[in-house]
Design an enzyme around this catalytic site. Structure first.
Site, mmCIF file in Angstrom:
data_model
loop_
_atom_site.group_PDB
_atom_site.id
_atom_site.type_symbol
_atom_site.label_atom_id
_atom_site.label_comp_id
_atom_site.label_asym_id
_atom_site.label_seq_id
_atom_site.Cartn_x
_atom_site.Cartn_y
_atom_site.Cartn_z
ATOM 1 N N ASN A 62 53.060 41.120 39.580
ATOM 2 C CA ASN A 62 52.112 42.219 39.705
ATOM 3 C C ASN A 62 52.648 43.453 38.986
ATOM 4 O OD1 ASN A 62 53.958 42.181 42.028
ATOM 5 N ND2 ASN A 62 52.764 43.858 42.901
ATOM 6 N N GLU A 64 51.772 47.477 38.800
ATOM 7 C CA GLU A 64 51.020 48.586 39.385
ATOM 8 C C GLU A 64 50.930 49.762 38.422
ATOM 9 O OE1 GLU A 64 52.026 47.651 44.057
ATOM 10 O OE2 GLU A 64 52.863 49.466 43.168
ATOM 11 N N CYS A 73 47.247 42.026 39.462
ATOM 12 C CA CYS A 73 47.972 41.077 40.313
ATOM 13 C C CYS A 73 48.720 40.050 39.474
ATOM 14 C CB CYS A 73 47.007 40.351 41.237
ATOM 15 S SG CYS A 73 46.101 41.411 42.364
ATOM 16 N N GLU A 75 48.885 36.795 39.764
ATOM 17 C CA GLU A 75 48.113 35.599 39.427
ATOM 18 C C GLU A 75 47.265 35.824 38.184
ATOM 19 O OE1 GLU A 75 48.183 35.799 44.036
ATOM 20 O OE2 GLU A 75 48.304 37.186 42.337
ATOM 21 N N CYS A 112 44.503 37.152 46.451
ATOM 22 C CA CYS A 112 43.443 38.071 46.875
ATOM 23 C C CYS A 112 42.098 37.582 46.335
ATOM 24 C CB CYS A 112 43.744 39.486 46.388
ATOM 25 S SG CYS A 112 43.502 39.722 44.610
ATOM 26 N N CYS A 115 41.730 37.614 42.470
ATOM 27 C CA CYS A 115 42.502 36.519 41.854
ATOM 28 C C CYS A 115 41.838 35.176 42.119
ATOM 29 C CB CYS A 115 43.935 36.525 42.361
ATOM 30 S SG CYS A 115 44.882 37.915 41.693
#
Length: 160
Positions: A62, A64, A73, A75, A112, A115
């Site tokens: 990930n 940010e 993210c 994934e 999530c 994803c």
């Protein structure tokens, strides 16, 4: 009126040593990717590793950004990289490891919603299920045989 019941089945492994050898290695790639996450705001690190049908492993972590929600993210970092570099190569498995800098998560942490939708797109595109293995920082690992187990009512191109 009709009621529709949707059920799903996941496999739970007690620890990484119970996984098949090739999945253990894939999860180790995910753990290594997790350590490279850029997560100064959430302190929540995620790593993902994809096993492609050509033998290549693509990892992502990930990333940010202070301008939320500009981050991405793990994934999606991995899957979009695989899609860009290996556009016609199928994804066989995804391994995901996630934990907090504040405490070790021992509960398996699934992808999530965003994803899940991205994985769904690739699963539908390749017309073949993608196995998804996910864990926290340590402990139990869950396995989904297909993204459809985690997102049974997929929104896909057939609706467009």
């Amino acid at each position: 009126m009709q009621e529709i019941k949707i059920t799903t089945t996941l496999t739970c492994y007690d620890n990484i040593e119970e996984l098949p050898q090739h999945i253990q290695k894939l999860m180790e790639h995910a753990v290594e990717a997790r350590k490279k996450a850029y997560a100064p705001y959430s302190k929540f690190r995620v790593g993902a590793a994809l096993q492609l049908e050509n033998g290549v492993v693509v990892s992502g972590s990930n990333q940010e950004n202070a301008a939320y929600p500009s981050g991405l993210c793990a994934e999606r970092v991995a899957i979009y990289h695989a899609g860009a570099e290996y556009p016609n190569v199928k994804i066989q498995q995804i391994a995901i490891s996630a934990t907090s800098d504040n405490h070790i998560n021992k509960t398996p942490i699934p992808p999530c919603g965003a994803c899940r939708q991205a994985i769904a797109e690739y699963e539908m595109r390749q017309d073949e299920a993608i196995e998804i293995y996910f864990m926290g920082g340590e402990g139990k690992i869950m396995k989904s045989n297909s993204l459809k187990d985690l997102l049974p009512l997929i929104f896909d191109k057939s609706y467009l």
